[in-house]
Design a protein around this motif. Structure first.
Motif, PDB file in Angstrom:
ATOM      1  N   VAL A 149       0.841  -1.194   0.000  1.00  0.00           N
ATOM      2  CA  VAL A 149       0.000   0.000   0.000  1.00  0.00           C
ATOM      3  C   VAL A 149       0.878   1.248   0.000  1.00  0.00           C
ATOM      4  CG1 VAL A 149      -1.970  -1.127   1.081  1.00  0.00           C
ATOM      5  CG2 VAL A 149      -0.200  -0.131   2.511  1.00  0.00           C
ATOM      6  N   PRO A 150       0.350   2.372  -0.491  1.00  0.00           N
ATOM      7  CA  PRO A 150       1.159   3.597  -0.598  1.00  0.00           C
ATOM      8  C   PRO A 150       1.790   4.069   0.715  1.00  0.00           C
ATOM      9  CG  PRO A 150      -0.861   3.841  -1.847  1.00  0.00           C
ATOM     10  CD  PRO A 150      -0.970   2.545  -1.086  1.00  0.00           C
ATOM     11  N   ASN A 151       1.120   3.855   1.846  1.00  0.00           N
ATOM     12  CA  ASN A 151       1.696   4.377   3.091  1.00  0.00           C
ATOM     13  C   ASN A 151       2.947   3.619   3.529  1.00  0.00           C
ATOM     14  OD1 ASN A 151       0.410   2.080   3.978  1.00  0.00           O
ATOM     15  ND2 ASN A 151      -0.562   3.064   5.729  1.00  0.00           N
ATOM     16  N   LEU A 152       3.284   2.498   2.877  1.00  0.00           N
ATOM     17  CA  LEU A 152       4.553   1.832   3.167  1.00  0.00           C
ATOM     18  C   LEU A 152       5.741   2.707   2.787  1.00  0.00           C
ATOM     19  CD1 LEU A 152       4.063  -1.908   2.126  1.00  0.00           C
ATOM     20  CD2 LEU A 152       4.253  -0.970   4.420  1.00  0.00           C
ATOM     21  N   LYS A 153       5.506   3.669   1.895  1.00  0.00           N
ATOM     22  CA  LYS A 153       6.580   4.565   1.475  1.00  0.00           C
ATOM     23  C   LYS A 153       6.965   5.550   2.575  1.00  0.00           C
ATOM     24  CE  LYS A 153       5.408   4.112  -3.356  1.00  0.00           C
ATOM     25  NZ  LYS A 153       4.894   4.743  -4.554  1.00  0.00           N
ATOM     26  N   ASN A 154       6.159   5.605   3.651  1.00  0.00           N
ATOM     27  CA  ASN A 154       6.453   6.504   4.772  1.00  0.00           C
ATOM     28  C   ASN A 154       7.444   5.904   5.758  1.00  0.00           C
ATOM     29  OD1 ASN A 154       4.664   8.387   3.786  1.00  0.00           O
ATOM     30  ND2 ASN A 154       2.939   7.557   4.921  1.00  0.00           N
ATOM     31  N   ASN A 155       7.801   4.650   5.569  1.00  0.00           N
ATOM     32  CA  ASN A 155       8.740   3.988   6.476  1.00  0.00           C
ATOM     33  C   ASN A 155      10.156   4.491   6.243  1.00  0.00           C
ATOM     34  OD1 ASN A 155       6.869   2.334   7.744  1.00  0.00           O
ATOM     35  ND2 ASN A 155       7.014   0.789   6.170  1.00  0.00           N
ATOM     36  N   PRO A 156      10.964   4.546   7.297  1.00  0.00           N
ATOM     37  CA  PRO A 156      12.359   4.954   7.116  1.00  0.00           C
ATOM     38  C   PRO A 156      13.152   3.936   6.291  1.00  0.00           C
ATOM     39  CG  PRO A 156      11.883   4.504   9.441  1.00  0.00           C
ATOM     40  CD  PRO A 156      10.616   4.353   8.686  1.00  0.00           C
ATOM     41  N   VAL A 157      12.740   2.675   6.326  1.00  0.00           N
ATOM     42  CA  VAL A 157      13.365   1.628   5.520  1.00  0.00           C
ATOM     43  C   VAL A 157      12.379   1.252   4.422  1.00  0.00           C
ATOM     44  CG1 VAL A 157      14.238  -0.734   5.505  1.00  0.00           C
ATOM     45  CG2 VAL A 157      14.635   0.733   7.496  1.00  0.00           C
ATOM     46  N   PRO A 158      12.782   1.348   3.172  1.00  0.00           N
ATOM     47  CA  PRO A 158      11.859   0.990   2.092  1.00  0.00           C
ATOM     48  C   PRO A 158      11.419  -0.472   2.200  1.00  0.00           C
ATOM     49  CG  PRO A 158      13.827   2.068   1.217  1.00  0.00           C
ATOM     50  CD  PRO A 158      14.083   1.790   2.662  1.00  0.00           C
ATOM     51  N   ILE A 159      10.125  -0.704   2.109  1.00  0.00           N
ATOM     52  CA  ILE A 159       9.560  -2.046   2.167  1.00  0.00           C
ATOM     53  C   ILE A 159       9.328  -2.519   0.740  1.00  0.00           C
ATOM     54  CG2 ILE A 159       7.664  -3.480   3.007  1.00  0.00           C
ATOM     55  CD1 ILE A 159       9.340  -2.215   5.249  1.00  0.00           C
TER      56      ILE A 159
END
Length: 60
Positions: A37-47
């Motif tokens: 999902v798009p909000n995974l891009k908010n993580n400090p480590v790319p998922i």
């Protein structure tokens, strides 16, 4: 404490992994796709898709 919690999960029949769901490889790929999902891009480590696949595969 963690051992006690794990024991409680097993005694109460709580599903603790994906094995008990009988997921196929196709199901696993669908699960990974549904979690990209798009909000995974908010993580400090790319998922990545590979990271999610490895995570879910380790739970089988």
């Amino acid at each position: 404490m963690a051992d006690a919690i794990t024991g409680l999960k097993y005694r109460t029949g709580l599903k603790t992994g994906l094995t008990r769901y009988g997921l196929t490889d196709t199901d696993l790929h669908r699960l990974v796709s549904a979690n990209l999902v798009p909000n995974l891009k908010n993580n400090p480590v790319p998922i990545t898709e590979a990271m999610l696949y490895n995570l879910y595969a380790s739970l089988r």
